[in-house]
Design a protein around this motif. Structure first.
Motif, PDB file in Angstrom:
ATOM      1  N   LYS A  51       0.736  -1.112   0.144  1.00 48.28           N
ATOM      2  CA  LYS A  51       0.102   0.180   0.184  1.00 48.28           C
ATOM      3  C   LYS A  51       0.947   1.377  -0.035  1.00 48.28           C
ATOM      4  CE  LYS A  51      -3.546   2.099   2.672  1.00 48.28           C
ATOM      5  NZ  LYS A  51      -4.140   2.432   4.030  1.00 48.28           N
ATOM      6  N   GLU A  52       2.408   1.335   0.709  1.00 44.15           N
ATOM      7  CA  GLU A  52       3.054   2.486   0.952  1.00 44.15           C
ATOM      8  C   GLU A  52       3.589   2.035  -0.306  1.00 44.15           C
ATOM      9  OE1 GLU A  52       3.519   4.990   3.636  1.00 44.15           O
ATOM     10  OE2 GLU A  52       1.765   4.229   3.673  1.00 44.15           O
ATOM     11  N   SER A  71       2.714   1.569  -3.207  1.00 41.27           N
ATOM     12  CA  SER A  71       2.230   1.693  -4.738  1.00 41.27           C
ATOM     13  C   SER A  71       1.747   3.735  -4.727  1.00 41.27           C
ATOM     14  CB  SER A  71       0.959   1.244  -4.530  1.00 41.27           C
ATOM     15  OG  SER A  71      -0.263   1.312  -3.358  1.00 41.27           O
ATOM     16  N   LYS A  72       2.339   4.109  -3.766  1.00 42.85           N
ATOM     17  CA  LYS A  72       1.589   5.067  -3.636  1.00 42.85           C
ATOM     18  C   LYS A  72       2.335   6.362  -4.054  1.00 42.85           C
ATOM     19  CE  LYS A  72      -0.893   5.656   1.114  1.00 42.85           C
ATOM     20  NZ  LYS A  72      -0.319   6.145   2.594  1.00 42.85           N
TER      21      LYS A  72
END
Length: 494
Positions: free
Chosen positions: A490-491, A493-494
Motif C-alpha cells: 500500500k505504501e 504504490s503511493k
C-alpha cells in the motif's frame, strides 16, 4: 542495459508474495528473489521419500468471509485452493484431560463448562471480551495503517481511524492478558492459564504475563473465525501468488539469493549469485530484520532505523522441528488433524518440548503421504543460540527428539513404533535452508504491556526500502506476515 524494476522483493515468503501480487495487479514491474528452490519461506514445503512436509506453519487461516486471504483472493480474482474447515480446530492434551478447541462459539462455551468446571461463567465472560476487543483490532489492522507510526505522516494517517467505535480499545493497549485475567478472577486458575499459555505461545510467541492484551485477544479470537487444512499444504497458496505475478508479466527468480543491496543515484542495486546485478526503484525486504545488516551495505545500514546491536539483543525464538511419516491406524480413532501436547511431567514449560504442536496431514490428501501413511510435523520453541554450541549438538538433538516422541507416546500409546521416517531439524537447519539468521523464526518475543511499541513497522528509515515478515508488526503467523506485506504494498504504490 540493465532493466530497472519498479519493485524488487527479497524473499518469497507469504508477506513478500502477497505484496508482489498486489503490486503486479497495479501494473508495477516486480521481481521476486528467493534464495531456495521452494516458495513460502517458513510456510513452504519440501518432499522426501514419497512424503510432502510443511516447513513450519501448517494451519490455514484467513479464508473465512472478510478474512485476510479471502479479501486478497477476491482482489486478485483467484480461486482459493481446496481446503477443509476444521472443528474442533485442535485437541489440547493436558496431563489429566483433553480439551477440544471448537471453532463455533457456543460449542466452545459448552466445552469450557465441561473442562473448566470451577470457573465456566468467568471464563466465558473473559472470552466475550476477547471476541469484542479482537473484532475492534481487526477493523483497524485490516485498513493497513503503518504501525507503530514512525513518521509524522503515519500519525496523521492514523487519525481517521480513531473513531468513537475504536476508542474502547485504548485501555487494552496498556495492559497484559494477565491484567485482564485479574479482572475476571482467573489469574490463579492454573489449568486455564496453562491452556492460554499454550495458545499464546503458538500464536504470539509469549505467555499471559508478557503478552499485550490487544495482541493476545486478536490472536485468540482468530482461531474461532475459521481454521483450515489446505489441500497440498500452505505452500500451495504461495505457488498461486507467485503464478499470479508471472501471469502479470513479472519475474520470480528461484535460487537467487540477494547478497547485498546498495544504492546508486537513487536506484537500488541488488547483487545475486555469479555476480548478477539487478536494479529497482524500490525494495521490499521479506527476509526478516535479523538479516537486515547482512543484506544492505554499510552505507545504507548506517542511515536506517535498525540498530544492529539492539536488534541482536532482542529476544527471539528458534524452532526444533520433526518431520515424519506415521501409519494411519495410530490416529484412527480421531479425525482431529492438529494436536497440542503438554509434557505431563513439566506442564509449565512453554519451550524446549514442554509444549508443542503436532500437525497431521488429512488422510484424504494423497499429495502429502503414500497410501496408508500420513505425514506429520512436530514443532516446539527453543532457545536458538544454544544450538550453535556444537560440542554436544548431536546429543542435544537426539535428546529433544526422544522427549517429544515420548510425550506423544504418553497420549497415543505405540505412536513412535509406527513411525516410518523421522527427520529432526534445529535452528541450524532453519539457518541453512531458509537463511534465517542464527535460525531465529517467529518474530520477536513480546515482553510486556507496551512491547508492541518496540515493534518494527514496514519502514526501515530508508526512502524506497521497506520490510515485511514475522519481525514486522503485526508479527508472526501467515496472517501477520501477509498483513505486513499488504501494508508495505500500500505504501509502495503511493
Amino acid at each position: 542495459m540493465v532493466k530497472i524494476f519498479d519493485v524488487a522483493v527479497v524473499g518469497a515468503g507469504f508477506g513478500g508474495l502477497a505484496a508482489a501480487a498486489m503490486l503486479s495487479k497495479e501494473g508495477k514491474s516486480v521481481a521476486v528473489f528467493e534464495a531456495s528452490n521452494e516458495l513460502g519461506g517458513s510456510a513452504g514445503k519440501f518432499e522426501r521419500d514419497g512424503y510432502r512436509f510443511q516447513s513450519g506453519a501448517t494451519l490455514g487461516m484467513g479464508f473465512e468471509s472478510g478474512g485476510v486471504f479471502s479479501n486478497l483472493y477476491q482482489k486478485l480474482d483467484l480461486q482459493p485452493p481446496p481446503m477443509k474447515l476444521l472443528s474442533p480446530i485442535m485437541d489440547i492434551h493436558l496431563p489429566d484431560r483433553t480439551i477440544h478447541y471448537y471453532r463455533e462459539r457456543q460449542k466452545w462455551y459448552e466445552e469450557i463448562a465441561r473442562k473448566f468446571p470451577g470457573d465456566p461463567s468467568r471464563i466465558q465472560a473473559f472470552y466475550d471480551e476477547v471476541f469484542r476487543v479482537g473484532a475492534m483490532v481487526d477493523q483497524l489492522v485490516h485498513q493497513l495503517p503503518v504501525f507503530p507510526p514512525k513518521k509524522f505522516k503515519d500519525w496523521v494517517n492514523l487519525l481517521p481511524l480513531v473513531k468513537p467505535g475504536s476508542l474502547p480499545l485504548a485501555p487494552y493497549l496498556g495492559q497484559t492478558i494477565y491484567d485482564r485475567l485479574k479482572k475476571y478472577g482467573l489469574h490463579e486458575n492454573r489449568l486455564f492459564i496453562t491452556f492460554l499459555n499454550g495458545e499464546l505461545m503458538d500464536s504470539v510467541q509469549t505467555n499471559v504475563t508478557r503478552c499485550p492484551a490487544f495482541l493476545g485477544y486478536a490472536a485468540l479470537q482468530t482461531f474461532h473465525k475459521g481454521a483450515y487444512a489446505v489441500r497440498g499444504g500452505l505452500a500451495v497458496i504461495a505457488e498461486q501468488l507467485a503464478h499470479y505475478c508471472k501471469r502479470a508479466g513479472n519475474d520470480v527468480f528461484m535460487r537467487h539469493p540477494i547478497y547485498q543491496v546498495s544504492e546508486d543515484h537513487g536506484i537500488y542495486q541488488l547483487q545475486s549469485k555469479r555476480d548478477q546485478t539487478f536494479a529497482a526503484k524500490q525494495v521490499l525486504l521479506n527476509n526478516s530484520v535479523h538479516n537486515f545488516h547482512d543484506t544492505v551495505d554499510k552505507s545504507l545500514a548506517s542511515k536506517s532505523m535498525i540498530n544492529r546491536q539492539k536488534e541482536a539483543e532482542r529476544d527471539a525464538w528458534g524452532a526444533y522441528i520433526i518431520h515424519a511419516g506415521v501409519r494411519e491406524e495410530v490416529f484412527a480413532e480421531t479425525d482431529v488433524l492438529y494436536h497440542q501436547f503438554i509434557d505431563p511431567e513439566y506442564p509449565d514449560d512453554l519451550h524446549e518440548g514442554g509444549q508443542f504442536l503436532l500437525s497431521l496431514s488429512d488422510p484424504e490428501d494423497r499429495q502429502m503421504a503414500p497410501e496408508g501413511m500420513r505425514s506429520l510435523t512436530i514443532s516446539t520453541h527453543t532457545n536458538a543460540m544454544q544450538w550453535w554450541n556444537t560440542a554436544h549438538y548431536a546429543e542435544r538433538k537426539e535428546a529433544m527428539k526422544h522427549r517429544l516422541l515420548r510425550t506423544v507416546d504418553h497420549y497415543f500409546p505405540g505412536f513412535s513404533e509406527q513411525l516410518d521416517f523421522v527427520l529432526p531439524g534445529t535452528p541450524i537447519t532453519f539457518h541453512k535452508w531458509l537463511r534465517r539468521s542464527f535460525g531465529k523464526v517467529g518474530g520477536y518475543i513480546p515482553d510486556g504491556r507496551f512491547s508492541w511499541a518496540k515493534s518494527y513497522s514496514i519502514r526501515t528509515g530508508l526512502d524506497g526500502v521497506f520490510q515485511c515478515g514475522d519481525t514486522i508488526f503485526p508479527g508472526a503467523g501467515t496472517l501477520g506476515v501477509t498483513l505486513s506485506g499488504l501494508m508495505a504494498a500500500k505504501e509502495m504504490s503511493k
